[in-house]
Design a protein around this motif. Structure first.
Motif, PDB file in Angstrom:
ATOM      1  N   ALA A  80       0.853  -1.271  -0.016  1.00 61.89           N
ATOM      2  CA  ALA A  80      -0.052   0.033  -0.149  1.00 61.89           C
ATOM      3  C   ALA A  80       1.099   1.114  -0.198  1.00 61.89           C
ATOM      4  CB  ALA A  80      -0.970  -0.125   1.245  1.00 61.89           C
ATOM      5  N   ASP A  81       0.363   2.373  -0.742  1.00 62.27           N
ATOM      6  CA  ASP A  81       1.279   3.547  -0.753  1.00 62.27           C
ATOM      7  C   ASP A  81       0.704   4.535   0.308  1.00 62.27           C
ATOM      8  OD1 ASP A  81      -1.119   3.799  -2.203  1.00 62.27           O
ATOM      9  OD2 ASP A  81       0.031   4.692  -3.883  1.00 62.27           O
ATOM     10  N   LYS A  82      -0.378   4.507   0.434  1.00 59.32           N
ATOM     11  CA  LYS A  82      -1.091   5.574   1.597  1.00 59.32           C
ATOM     12  C   LYS A  82      -0.524   5.487   2.980  1.00 59.32           C
ATOM     13  CE  LYS A  82      -5.193   5.563  -1.338  1.00 59.32           C
ATOM     14  NZ  LYS A  82      -5.257   4.137  -1.890  1.00 59.32           N
ATOM     15  N   PRO A  83      -0.298   6.593   3.642  1.00 54.26           N
ATOM     16  CA  PRO A  83       0.156   6.544   5.108  1.00 54.26           C
ATOM     17  C   PRO A  83      -0.581   5.555   5.917  1.00 54.26           C
ATOM     18  CG  PRO A  83       0.435   8.742   4.197  1.00 54.26           C
ATOM     19  CD  PRO A  83      -0.254   8.084   3.138  1.00 54.26           C
ATOM     20  N   ASN A  84      -2.045   5.639   5.818  1.00 54.33           N
ATOM     21  CA  ASN A  84      -3.027   5.155   6.619  1.00 54.33           C
ATOM     22  C   ASN A  84      -3.067   3.674   6.402  1.00 54.33           C
ATOM     23  OD1 ASN A  84      -4.850   5.246   4.105  1.00 54.33           O
ATOM     24  ND2 ASN A  84      -6.525   5.784   5.598  1.00 54.33           N
ATOM     25  N   SER A  85      -2.496   3.214   5.415  1.00 51.84           N
ATOM     26  CA  SER A  85      -2.747   1.705   4.945  1.00 51.84           C
ATOM     27  C   SER A  85      -1.193   0.789   4.842  1.00 51.84           C
ATOM     28  CB  SER A  85      -3.424   1.572   3.703  1.00 51.84           C
ATOM     29  OG  SER A  85      -2.789   2.335   2.608  1.00 51.84           O
ATOM     30  N   ARG A  86      -0.153   1.335   5.418  1.00 52.10           N
ATOM     31  CA  ARG A  86       1.144   0.833   5.193  1.00 52.10           C
ATOM     32  C   ARG A  86       1.015  -0.633   5.921  1.00 52.10           C
ATOM     33  NH1 ARG A  86       4.011   4.090   2.235  1.00 52.10           N
ATOM     34  NH2 ARG A  86       3.331   6.175   2.644  1.00 52.10           N
ATOM     35  N   HIS A  87       0.131  -0.936   6.605  1.00 52.91           N
ATOM     36  CA  HIS A  87      -0.070  -2.182   7.572  1.00 52.91           C
ATOM     37  C   HIS A  87      -0.628  -3.576   6.670  1.00 52.91           C
ATOM     38  CE1 HIS A  87      -3.978  -0.688   7.668  1.00 52.91           C
ATOM     39  NE2 HIS A  87      -4.339  -1.838   7.988  1.00 52.91           N
ATOM     40  N   ARG A  88      -0.903  -2.925   5.381  1.00 53.90           N
ATOM     41  CA  ARG A  88      -1.672  -4.002   4.537  1.00 53.90           C
ATOM     42  C   ARG A  88      -0.991  -4.179   3.117  1.00 53.90           C
ATOM     43  NH1 ARG A  88      -6.493  -0.371   4.118  1.00 53.90           N
ATOM     44  NH2 ARG A  88      -6.357   0.570   1.860  1.00 53.90           N
ATOM     45  N   ALA A  89      -1.305  -5.269   2.520  1.00 48.49           N
ATOM     46  CA  ALA A  89      -0.751  -5.203   1.083  1.00 48.49           C
ATOM     47  C   ALA A  89      -1.584  -6.407   0.609  1.00 48.49           C
ATOM     48  CB  ALA A  89       0.526  -6.045   1.263  1.00 48.49           C
ATOM     49  N   GLU A  90      -1.545  -6.400  -1.055  1.00 44.76           N
ATOM     50  CA  GLU A  90      -2.533  -6.875  -1.661  1.00 44.76           C
ATOM     51  C   GLU A  90      -1.624  -8.187  -2.285  1.00 44.76           C
ATOM     52  OE1 GLU A  90      -5.661  -6.482  -5.458  1.00 44.76           O
ATOM     53  OE2 GLU A  90      -4.522  -5.097  -4.759  1.00 44.76           O
TER      54      GLU A  90
END
Length: 173
Positions: A80-90
């Motif tokens: 993820a490239d957004k600061p609020n979603s760096r804890h996840r990946a696809e």
């Protein structure tokens, strides 16, 4: 015996043709992986080449499974490239060549991607796949949680619209 390794940017570049072959094999085998027929090696190579910058920036992580020098499978994580979603990946493009299926390579690739994600501090993985597919069975039996099915979400290679299942998996720290 097989080996699974993350491909560096240089290795990714040197394996583009083999990655293209895996993608063509998947589409020819009827897998709903984002492409419709006609779909050839040039199309597949162009798709993979379009990922080169993200691979070089480590935004798109790619693993290859090989035996005897031949690339038999691959899996990728899109960070993820957004600061609020760096804890996840696809998790995307889990592909095993049809000639190598039934040997547990898909499960091994999946386990390696999960291990690497955990090591990178990723706590949540997401994916989508064709409902009722062999891939869906792999995820269901691998501890992934299906949180929904969207009717007619994606097209098969022949253009037929297919239902897709959406999954997540929380990773232990």
């Amino acid at each position: 015996m097989h080996t699974i390794e993350r491909l560096s940017a240089a290795e990714f570049g040197s394996r583009l043709e083999e990655l293209a072959d895996l993608l063509v094999d998947a589409v020819e085998g009827g897998a709903s992986v984002g492409f419709v027929t006609p779909f050839g090696r040039e199309d597949a190579a162009a798709w993979w080449k379009g990922r080169a910058a993200a691979v070089a920036d480590s935004a798109h992580l790619v693993w290859g499974c090989h035996a005897g020098g031949a690339l038999l499978g691959t899996v990728s994580l899109l960070l993820a490239d957004k600061p609020n979603s760096r804890h996840r990946a696809e998790l995307v493009k889990l592909l095993v060549h049809r000639s190598a299926r039934g040997r547990g390579l898909g499960r091994a690739l999946l386990a390696e991607a999960e291990r690497a994600a955990r090591e990178a501090g990723i706590e949540l993985l997401m994916l989508d796949t064709e409902t009722g597919s062999t891939a869906e069975h792999v995820y269901l039996t691998g501890g992934w949680i299906r949180y929904g099915i969207v009717p007619a979400y994606a097209g098969a290679p022949d253009g037929t619209l297919l239902d897709c299942s959406f999954f997540y998996k929380r990773l232990a720290r």
